[in-house]
Design a protein around this motif. Structure first.
Motif, PDB file in Angstrom:
ATOM      1  N   PHE A  48      -5.289 -15.134 -25.070  1.00 57.06           N
ATOM      2  CA  PHE A  48      -5.822 -15.631 -26.241  1.00 57.06           C
ATOM      3  C   PHE A  48      -6.472 -14.283 -26.840  1.00 57.06           C
ATOM      4  CE2 PHE A  48      -5.949 -19.271 -23.764  1.00 57.06           C
ATOM      5  CZ  PHE A  48      -5.393 -20.222 -24.501  1.00 57.06           C
ATOM      6  N   GLY A  49      -6.225 -14.430 -28.239  1.00 59.00           N
ATOM      7  CA  GLY A  49      -6.838 -12.925 -29.183  1.00 59.00           C
ATOM      8  C   GLY A  49      -8.109 -13.507 -29.884  1.00 59.00           C
ATOM      9  N   ILE A  50      -8.216 -14.633 -29.965  1.00 66.72           N
ATOM     10  CA  ILE A  50      -9.295 -15.284 -30.940  1.00 66.72           C
ATOM     11  C   ILE A  50      -9.519 -16.510 -30.284  1.00 66.72           C
ATOM     12  CG2 ILE A  50     -10.046 -16.327 -33.078  1.00 66.72           C
ATOM     13  CD1 ILE A  50      -8.073 -14.563 -34.568  1.00 66.72           C
ATOM     14  N   ILE A  51     -10.865 -16.774 -29.738  1.00 66.38           N
ATOM     15  CA  ILE A  51     -11.538 -17.852 -29.258  1.00 66.38           C
ATOM     16  C   ILE A  51     -12.720 -18.310 -30.194  1.00 66.38           C
ATOM     17  CG2 ILE A  51     -12.403 -19.099 -27.407  1.00 66.38           C
ATOM     18  CD1 ILE A  51     -11.165 -16.845 -25.582  1.00 66.38           C
ATOM     19  N   PHE A  52     -12.531 -19.515 -30.687  1.00 65.99           N
ATOM     20  CA  PHE A  52     -13.785 -20.169 -31.445  1.00 65.99           C
ATOM     21  C   PHE A  52     -14.341 -21.243 -30.472  1.00 65.99           C
ATOM     22  CE2 PHE A  52     -10.718 -19.515 -34.984  1.00 65.99           C
ATOM     23  CZ  PHE A  52     -11.285 -18.625 -35.511  1.00 65.99           C
ATOM     24  N   VAL A  53     -15.886 -21.110 -30.526  1.00 67.62           N
ATOM     25  CA  VAL A  53     -16.373 -21.870 -29.577  1.00 67.62           C
ATOM     26  C   VAL A  53     -17.343 -22.597 -30.660  1.00 67.62           C
ATOM     27  CG1 VAL A  53     -16.249 -20.596 -27.586  1.00 67.62           C
ATOM     28  CG2 VAL A  53     -18.284 -20.045 -29.113  1.00 67.62           C
ATOM     29  N   GLU A  54     -17.914 -23.978 -30.193  1.00 72.95           N
ATOM     30  CA  GLU A  54     -18.701 -24.670 -31.050  1.00 72.95           C
ATOM     31  C   GLU A  54     -20.189 -24.070 -30.894  1.00 72.95           C
ATOM     32  OE1 GLU A  54     -18.253 -28.944 -30.354  1.00 72.95           O
ATOM     33  OE2 GLU A  54     -20.244 -29.168 -31.469  1.00 72.95           O
ATOM     34  N   GLU A  55     -20.640 -23.780 -32.017  1.00 70.32           N
ATOM     35  CA  GLU A  55     -22.002 -23.076 -31.895  1.00 70.32           C
ATOM     36  C   GLU A  55     -23.311 -24.031 -31.044  1.00 70.32           C
ATOM     37  OE1 GLU A  55     -23.490 -22.127 -35.733  1.00 70.32           O
ATOM     38  OE2 GLU A  55     -23.712 -24.204 -36.295  1.00 70.32           O
ATOM     39  N   THR A  56     -23.285 -25.141 -31.100  1.00 71.58           N
ATOM     40  CA  THR A  56     -24.260 -25.663 -30.414  1.00 71.58           C
ATOM     41  C   THR A  56     -24.095 -25.647 -28.895  1.00 71.58           C
ATOM     42  OG1 THR A  56     -24.342 -27.285 -32.286  1.00 71.58           O
ATOM     43  CG2 THR A  56     -25.338 -27.925 -30.246  1.00 71.58           C
ATOM     44  N   LEU A  57     -22.775 -25.743 -28.637  1.00 74.39           N
ATOM     45  CA  LEU A  57     -22.563 -25.497 -27.080  1.00 74.39           C
ATOM     46  C   LEU A  57     -22.824 -24.055 -26.754  1.00 74.39           C
ATOM     47  CD1 LEU A  57     -19.382 -27.801 -26.810  1.00 74.39           C
ATOM     48  CD2 LEU A  57     -21.470 -28.081 -25.704  1.00 74.39           C
ATOM     49  N   ALA A  58     -22.514 -23.166 -27.576  1.00 74.04           N
ATOM     50  CA  ALA A  58     -22.551 -21.738 -27.098  1.00 74.04           C
ATOM     51  C   ALA A  58     -24.004 -21.247 -27.201  1.00 74.04           C
ATOM     52  CB  ALA A  58     -21.709 -20.957 -28.073  1.00 74.04           C
ATOM     53  N   GLU A  59     -24.779 -21.711 -27.976  1.00 71.64           N
ATOM     54  CA  GLU A  59     -26.476 -21.219 -28.122  1.00 71.64           C
ATOM     55  C   GLU A  59     -26.840 -21.018 -26.740  1.00 71.64           C
ATOM     56  OE1 GLU A  59     -28.746 -23.914 -30.224  1.00 71.64           O
ATOM     57  OE2 GLU A  59     -30.208 -22.245 -30.818  1.00 71.64           O
ATOM     58  N   PRO A  60     -26.942 -22.152 -25.746  1.00 71.01           N
ATOM     59  CA  PRO A  60     -27.349 -21.634 -24.491  1.00 71.01           C
ATOM     60  C   PRO A  60     -26.818 -20.487 -23.595  1.00 71.01           C
ATOM     61  CG  PRO A  60     -27.089 -23.763 -24.559  1.00 71.01           C
ATOM     62  CD  PRO A  60     -26.406 -23.330 -25.818  1.00 71.01           C
TER      63      PRO A  60
END
Length: 114
Positions: A48-60
């Protein structure tokens, strides 16, 4: 021959669903721990070259996300707003920091005064 890399999106089902229509590979998770586990696994795969992650899950786990971005130069991991949790502006703040780092100017800065 060039090497193409895929796009991934990680988040809750409502967040990842629209990305499937553009051919992104999706991973449904409910917790930050699950997000970190999947992120580590797919970054190490190198597909994968780009991985988008949901910000609420990523925050911690933002420090972990940053360390993966620093360690694996061939991938960009970017928080995006989720569909059910609202915009926490983490994605915009991180994008602003990356643009400032790249060009030396904060183009997202709020103008003060009148």
């Amino acid at each position: 021959m060039s090497e193409y890399k895929k796009i991934a999106v990680i988040g809750n089902p409502d967040t990842v669903l629209p990305f499937r229509s553009i051919g992104a590979e999706s991973f449904e998770v409910e917790t930050a721990a699950e997000l970190a586990e999947i992120l580590q696994k797919i970054v190490e795969q190198g597909t994968f070259g780009i991985i988008f992650v949901e910000e609420t899950l990523a925050e911690p786990v933002l420090d972990f996300v940053s360390s993966l971005n620093d360690q694996y130069r061939g991938v960009a991991i970017t928080p995006i707003p989720g569909t059910t949790t609202g915009d926490k502006s983490i994605a915009l703040q991180r994008l602003g920091a990356q643009v400032t780092r790249a060009i030396g100017i904060d183009i997202f800065a709020q103008k003060g005064g009148n």
